[in-house]
Design a protein around this motif. Structure first.
Motif: not given
Length: 489
Positions: A325-327, A455-460, A463-466
């Motif tokens: 989340e923080s990049g 939630n971690l799955v969604r962030q990866i 957020t990370v891989h578009d």
């Protein structure tokens, strides 16, 4: 004055007649003419004299009047007169009076003209100031409305017009409660101007909008005394009293973040407390000597070890989500074939599936396009999804978990699907399964969890891989979790 002029005219005419008659009588007698002829000649001379004298007088008066008119015209045009009316003229006093009146009128007209020019300049300056203020207000993202002492709308910016559906061409100078349908806002504005203290600001937090789409706004109103200026340069030019400047700032996101922080702290505290309580309880029993044999001590050690691992996973998930989340997460992208990664995950998770008599299959197509992604992160996504599918598929129920990789529906991305025939997810719970710390109420008794894995799955993925992630589920029939990633260029 007119009587004096007539008397002067009568005296001059009589003198001229007498003198002319005597001159004619002397001349005719000197010529030796008969008396009758002399008398006739005198009569003719007198008649001619009486006819000529008025004509000469009239011409003289016309010249004087013409000079008066020219004199007045020169004064009216602002020029210095070339001559003056003689004091002996019967029109001298009249000329002076008219001259003074014309001069006063000319001076008054000049002053009015200067005042008109000054007012035009001031009006232009006010117009430019108003345009400047309007430009400043329209550039603000916050909604701003200005009302006068009579609670009428003076001005509003575009953000306020959109928020309250105002028609600025027709709603100005109308009572605020007729153009704004929100009674809380109108009461807040009226209370501010009736409070009457320029130094006091009234602030409330209020939800605006329909239920389900309401936005929270911080509403701040400041009363400006007549002629005063606010901190942002808005000057009160409202006649007859004070005006109120009301600013509405959208704090929906801030409120949501604050609620999420509070919820996060509460959930983390709860999730940490559970394993720590178990560890503490079993350690205390070991210290007190309640485990009097090797079998009991081994059981206690196993529980402590299991709860410690659970605590470690919870902390790792929290840290990973925070980094993403923080990049700050380190991403090492590489070209990879996702089917190769699926085979590795199947090999790792197969013992867990067999322990519950669940069939675990890879149904991917033989040829799948490559992706450009972080291998470890995608591996963690697959481990979480396959692990959840096994966890929520009951034992000895002909359970089946399949993993499939292929093209998405529009063939623009590669899509991976993890399907199971387990307990499924209720329709009202499905939209929340990717939220932090959310656990389906019916699943809490089936398996342990922290509510952070998905939630971690969604962030990866997002957020990370578009990429795109989603879920479809039917209670009692199983669930399908899918994620799609762009092709490698």
């Amino acid at each position: 004055m007119f009587g004096n002029a007539m008397a002067l005219w009568s005296g001059a005419a009589g003198t001229m007649i007498v003198v002319g008659t005597m001159f004619a009588w002397t001349s005719l007698r000197g010529m030796g003419l008969p008396p009758a002829l002399v008398s006739a000649g005198l009569a003719c001379v007198a008649g001619v004299t009486l006819a000529v004298i008025p004509w000469i007088s009239i011409r003289q008066r016309r010249r004087e009047l013409q000079r008066i008119v020219e004199h007045i015209q020169q004064i009216a045009n602002g020029r210095t007169p070339t001559g003056d009316v003689p004091h002996a003229s019967p029109y001298h006093e009249l000329t002076k009076t008219v001259t003074r009146a014309v001069t006063d009128a000319r001076d008054g007209a000049h002053q009015l003209e200067q005042q008109q020019r000054a007012l035009q300049v001031e009006l232009r300056i006010k117009d430019l100031q108003r345009q400047r203020v309007d430009a400043i207000l329209d550039s603000l993202t916050e909604a701003v409305i200005v009302t006068d002492a009579f609670h009428e709308l003076v001005t509003a910016n575009e953000a306020a017009a959109r928020l309250f559906a105002l028609d600025l061409a027709n709603d100005l100078c109308r009572p605020i409660d007729q153009v704004i349908a929100d009674p809380t806002i109108t009461k807040h504005v009226k209370d501010t101007v009736e409070g009457g203290s320029p130094s006091m600001r009234r602030r409330i937090e209020h939800a605006i909008g329909a239920a389900g789409r309401a936005q929270r706004y911080e509403v701040t109103s400041t009363c400006l005394a007549a002629g005063a200026s606010s901190n942002d340069g808005i000057r009160d030019v409202t006649p007859g009293g004070a005006s109120v400047v009301t600013v509405l700032r959208n704090v929906t996101r801030e409120s949501r973040i604050s609620e999420m922080k509070s919820e996060f702290v509460s959930n983390v505290s709860h999730e940490l407390r559970t394993p720590l309580s178990s560890i503490k309880a079993y350690v205390e029993m070991l210290v007190d000597g309640e485990a009097d044999n090797e079998i009991t001590r081994a059981k206690f050690y196993h529980i402590i070890y299991s709860e410690t691992n659970r605590l470690a996973r919870l902390i790792d998930n929290i840290l990973n989500i925070s980094r993403v989340e923080s990049g700050g997460a380190k991403v090492q992208r590489e070209r990879m074939i996702v089917t190769d990664l699926i085979n590795e995950v199947i090999d790792v998770m197969l013992p867990q599936a067999r322990a519950k008599h669940i069939e675990l299959l890879d149904l991917s197509t033989s040829v799948a396009p490559a992706i450009f992604a972080d291998r470890d992160m995608i591996y963690q996504v697959l481990i979480n999804l396959v692990g959840n599918a096994i966890k929520y598929t009951p034992e000895d129920s002909n359970g089946r978990v399949t993993v499939t990789a292929g093209l998405s529906t529009d063939a623009s991305m590669i899509q991976v699907a993890v399907r199971d025939n387990g307990v499924g997810i209720a329709s009202d719970a499905a939209p929340h399964v990717f939220d932090k710390f959310y656990r389906v109420p019916d699943h809490k008794t089936l398996a342990k969890g922290t509510g952070l894995g998905l939630n971690l799955v969604r962030q990866i993925i997002e957020t990370v891989h578009d990429g795109v992630i989603g879920v479809e589920s039917t209670p009692g029939a199983g669930s399908t979790f899918t994620f799609a990633l762009p092709f490698a260029e």
